[in-house]
Write an enzyme that holds these catalytic residues in place. Structure first.
Site, PDB file in Angstrom:
ATOM      1  N   ASP A  27       0.826  -1.209   0.000  1.00 55.80           N
ATOM      2  CA  ASP A  27       0.000   0.000   0.000  1.00 55.80           C
ATOM      3  C   ASP A  27       0.861   1.259   0.000  1.00 55.80           C
ATOM      4  O   ASP A  27       2.058   1.226   0.242  1.00 55.80           O
ATOM      5  CB  ASP A  27      -0.951   0.003   1.199  1.00 55.80           C
ATOM      6  CG  ASP A  27      -0.223  -0.138   2.526  1.00 55.80           C
ATOM      7  OD1 ASP A  27       0.758  -0.881   2.585  1.00 55.80           O
ATOM      8  OD2 ASP A  27      -0.641   0.514   3.500  1.00 55.80           O
ATOM      9  N   GLU A 120       0.257  -1.446   5.528  1.00 56.33           N
ATOM     10  CA  GLU A 120       1.329  -1.000   6.418  1.00 56.33           C
ATOM     11  C   GLU A 120       1.075   0.416   6.891  1.00 56.33           C
ATOM     12  O   GLU A 120       1.332   0.761   8.044  1.00 56.33           O
ATOM     13  CB  GLU A 120       2.668  -1.070   5.668  1.00 56.33           C
ATOM     14  CG  GLU A 120       3.892  -0.930   6.565  1.00 56.33           C
ATOM     15  CD  GLU A 120       4.451   0.484   6.593  1.00 56.33           C
ATOM     16  OE1 GLU A 120       5.454   0.689   7.254  1.00 56.33           O
ATOM     17  OE2 GLU A 120       3.868   1.382   5.962  1.00 56.33           O
ATOM     18  N   GLU A 121       0.557   1.238   5.977  1.00 57.05           N
ATOM     19  CA  GLU A 121       0.455   2.676   6.253  1.00 57.05           C
ATOM     20  C   GLU A 121      -0.686   3.022   7.208  1.00 57.05           C
ATOM     21  O   GLU A 121      -0.841   4.168   7.592  1.00 57.05           O
ATOM     22  CB  GLU A 121       0.277   3.445   4.928  1.00 57.05           C
ATOM     23  CG  GLU A 121       1.420   3.255   3.942  1.00 57.05           C
ATOM     24  CD  GLU A 121       2.681   4.000   4.341  1.00 57.05           C
ATOM     25  OE1 GLU A 121       2.691   4.607   5.433  1.00 57.05           O
ATOM     26  OE2 GLU A 121       3.650   3.959   3.578  1.00 57.05           O
TER      27      GLU A 121
HETATM   28 ZN   LIG Z   1       6.869   2.191   3.598  1.00 55.91          ZN
END
Ligand SMILES: [Zn+2]
Length: 257
Positions: A27, A120-121
């Site tokens: 992502d 992840e974000e």
């Molecule tokens: Zn990253």
């Protein structure tokens, strides 16, 4: 495939070699400029570069000193109206290139696992559910930021807080000693954080508060803060400090009889 996680194994060509793993996230951060990405490959020779002529968007070492390390190289940029998404598309390219190189050159290696994870974000959600039983490696590398050649071997404690301030609104003509402006309380809050470490003034293992979002009107204001600190005790103190801004109990309001 589970929760959008993709794991692949490149079979080893050498007996008894260590098993390596590489991880990247799929992502891309959303900073409100994540719409239509128009990448361009430009050569950086040390002079300010025009990313977008129509909008007069220029990138230079004055505002981006890290560019100095990449003089006389071809670099992918956006057109200045969106993020590039190199975090973390660049890592996906690196891993796929590695796999292709190893296959094409026939260089000896042990089993190599590649994992691509989502989300992840938005709080490392993909990494947290990575099924480690399907990722049996001796050593693992996450490919993600920052400088070329940089290896990061430690990470910070991270958390976040949102302070919501309910104000008391009043007509300005009859506001004296009555009106509580939530925007001004939020501004006071932010100014207190100003001297307690912020990303633009810290480096290495120094902790900080990072004000990431603010909004407000005459009824309510809201400030979001990311808390980062390598030291657990200092991290706890930062959280405790934010809690001092929240009244410990609600006012005791008695209903009319
Ligand atoms: Zn990253």
């Amino acid at each position: 495939m589970e929760s959008g996680i993709l794991i692949a194994r490149l079979p080893g060509t050498k007996q008894d070699a260590k098993t390596l793993g590489f991880v990247a996230h799929l992502d891309t951060v959303d900073v409100g400029l994540s719409g239509d990405i128009k990448p361009q490959l430009l050569r950086y020779e040390g002079e300010p570069l025009i990313l977008n002529d129509a909008l007069n968007i220029v990138i230079s070492e004055a505002t981006h000193p890290e560019l100095a390390k990449y003089r006389d190289q071809d670099i992918f940029f956006t057109d200045g109206t969106s993020v590039l998404g190199a975090d973390n598309k660049a890592a996906i390219s690196v891993m796929m290139t590695l796999a292709r190189e190893l296959k094409e050159t026939g260089k000896a290696h042990g089993d190599i696992y590649f994992a691509f994870v989502p989300d992840e974000e938005i709080g490392l959600r993909g990494a947290k559910v990575l099924p480690l039983e399907r990722f049996p490696v001796d050593h693992c590398y996450t490919i993600d930021c920052c400088e070329r050649g940089e290896v990061i071997y430690e990470t910070f404690n991270a958390g976040g807080a949102t302070l919501t301030v309910d104000g008391i609104t009043a007509h300005p003509m009859s506001a004296k000693n009555v009106l509580v402006n939530p925007n001004l309380v939020a501004a006071d809050f932010i100014s207190m954080l100003n001297d307690m470490g912020k990303p633009e003034q810290t480096a290495g293992r120094e902790g900080y508060f990072w004000v990431t979002d603010m909004s407000g009107n005459q009824n309510r204001a809201s400030v979001s803060v990311a808390i980062r600190d390598f030291d657990q005790e200092s991290y706890n103190q930062r959280k405790a400090y934010l809690e001092t801004w929240v009244p410990s109990s609600k006012p005791n309001i008695r209903k009319p009889d």
